[in-house]
Design a protein around this motif. Structure first.
Motif, mmCIF file in Angstrom:
data_model
loop_
_atom_site.group_PDB
_atom_site.id
_atom_site.type_symbol
_atom_site.label_atom_id
_atom_site.label_comp_id
_atom_site.label_asym_id
_atom_site.label_seq_id
_atom_site.Cartn_x
_atom_site.Cartn_y
_atom_site.Cartn_z
ATOM 1 N N GLY A 22 11.540 -48.594 -45.363
ATOM 2 C CA GLY A 22 11.709 -47.159 -45.345
ATOM 3 C C GLY A 22 10.172 -46.668 -45.780
ATOM 4 O O GLY A 22 9.828 -46.954 -46.857
ATOM 5 N N ARG A 46 14.491 -38.633 -51.223
ATOM 6 C CA ARG A 46 14.321 -39.084 -50.165
ATOM 7 C C ARG A 46 14.886 -40.742 -50.376
ATOM 8 O O ARG A 46 15.333 -41.206 -49.222
ATOM 9 C CB ARG A 46 13.022 -39.024 -49.587
ATOM 10 N N MET A 50 17.690 -42.738 -48.052
ATOM 11 C CA MET A 50 17.146 -44.135 -47.407
ATOM 12 C C MET A 50 18.218 -45.212 -47.856
ATOM 13 O O MET A 50 18.706 -46.103 -46.951
ATOM 14 C CB MET A 50 15.996 -44.456 -47.687
ATOM 15 N N SER A 53 21.324 -44.718 -46.165
ATOM 16 C CA SER A 53 21.271 -45.299 -45.104
ATOM 17 C C SER A 53 21.252 -46.572 -44.728
ATOM 18 O O SER A 53 21.393 -47.162 -43.389
ATOM 19 C CB SER A 53 20.126 -44.460 -44.151
ATOM 20 N N VAL A 55 18.572 -48.865 -46.090
ATOM 21 C CA VAL A 55 17.342 -49.443 -46.202
ATOM 22 C C VAL A 55 17.442 -50.822 -46.921
ATOM 23 O O VAL A 55 18.027 -50.912 -48.006
ATOM 24 C CB VAL A 55 16.312 -48.279 -46.895
ATOM 25 N N ILE A 58 11.840 -49.939 -50.146
ATOM 26 C CA ILE A 58 11.143 -48.521 -49.874
ATOM 27 C C ILE A 58 9.632 -48.781 -50.043
ATOM 28 O O ILE A 58 9.347 -49.490 -51.028
ATOM 29 C CB ILE A 58 11.833 -47.736 -50.768
ATOM 30 N N VAL A 267 15.321 -44.262 -41.017
ATOM 31 C CA VAL A 267 16.167 -45.510 -41.269
ATOM 32 C C VAL A 267 17.261 -45.597 -40.760
ATOM 33 O O VAL A 267 17.716 -46.371 -40.147
ATOM 34 C CB VAL A 267 16.421 -45.484 -42.971
#
Length: 283
Positions: A22, A46, A50, A53, A55, A58, A267
């Motif tokens: 991500g 953020r 992610m 979601s 991820v 990162i 993502v």
């Protein structure tokens, strides 16, 4: 290819599925979301989003690499990325997630790893800083090596290739040899053909169509197509944030041709693409 690479609490079993990196730009001038996550709190929020979601990594960048971008000095880049890395490491919802530092500077890479990052993602493939390979070797961390000609400021004037895929392969082979000779563990290198970096519209498409040629290097393949200008050209969509479904199609095509990691902005949506495409294209 080494089948497993353990990074922090996560095991990457190459070939079993597609992993998702991500994008977290903490710059004021990113091509897609410049300024949106430039404060530490916004960046951490953020990162949490992610992780929720799904991820896998990162990727934090403190210097824009869009075409024509102006470089920033070491102090500016460090001031942008280090507090964000530390904040993510300290937050209970994100402290376990692997972090890559998107930088071409060995000094920034070292400081980021010391602050809690795990991977160095170098868009110059070791070209911009003579100390990068020695630094990666000393740190013993995974390293993403991307193909790039020129600099972000000049790269779009350096797009003359006879065989774009063949020339990228030759560059990566040369840089992999240099990296290994500098002491970097080959099993910790990932490669990125650099979609959109010193590549014109048709060349980016050509690379995606022939990603399977990179299998000869026997290394994990990272592909970054998210919201790129070639998608905008196909869709006649000047707004990068309007390229979601075009990105989904390009991600699907990349998986079909052998991508191991996709570097994306969206993502949750791209994870759905990955889940379906992996069933379709992986054994």
């Amino acid at each position: 290819m080494t089948k497993n690479l353990n990074i922090r609490s996560k095991s990457f079993d190459w070939g079993s599925r597609t992993y998702i990196m991500g994008v977290l730009n903490v710059t004021p001038d990113s091509f897609s979301d410049g300024g949106r996550f430039a404060t530490v709190n916004a960046a951490i929020d953020r990162a949490i989003q992610m992780v929720i979601s799904g991820v896998d990594i990162i990727d934090i960048g403190g210097e824009s690499t869009k075409p024509g971008a102006t470089p920033v000095d070491e102090a500016t880049e460090l001031a942008r990325v280090i507090p964000v890395i530390q904040g993510i490491r300290q937050h209970p919802d994100t402290q376990h997630i692997p972090i890559s530092i998107d930088t071409t500077k060995a000094s920034v890479a070292r400081s980021a790893i010391q602050a809690g990052a795990d991977i160095i993602n170098d868009v110059s493939g070791g070209q911009f800083d003579a100390e990068m390979f020695a630094t990666v070797s000393q740190l013993g961390v995974p390293y993403v090596m991307m193909h790039l000609r020129g600099t972000p400021a000049t790269m779009q004037q350096m797009t003359d290739y006879d065989d774009v895929v063949g020339e990228i392969l030759a560059f990566l082979e040369m840089q992999i040899d240099r990296a290994v000779n500098a002491g970097i563990d080959r099993a910790k290198i990932m490669i990125d053909p650099g979609i959109g970096f010193a590549k014109q519209y048709q060349q980016s498409i050509e690379i995606i169509r022939h990603l399977d040629r990179f299998e000869i290097l026997d290394l994990p393949l990272l592909v970054g197509v998210s919201r790129k200008s070639f998608i905008g050209k196909i869709l006649n969509q000047p707004d990068p944030e309007g390229r979601l479904w075009g990105t989904a199609a390009a991600c699907c095509a990349s998986i079909a041709r052998g991508a191991d990691i996709l570097r994306v902005h969206d993502v949750a949506e791209m994870l759905d693409v990955i889940r379906v495409a992996d069933v379709m294209f992986r054994n």
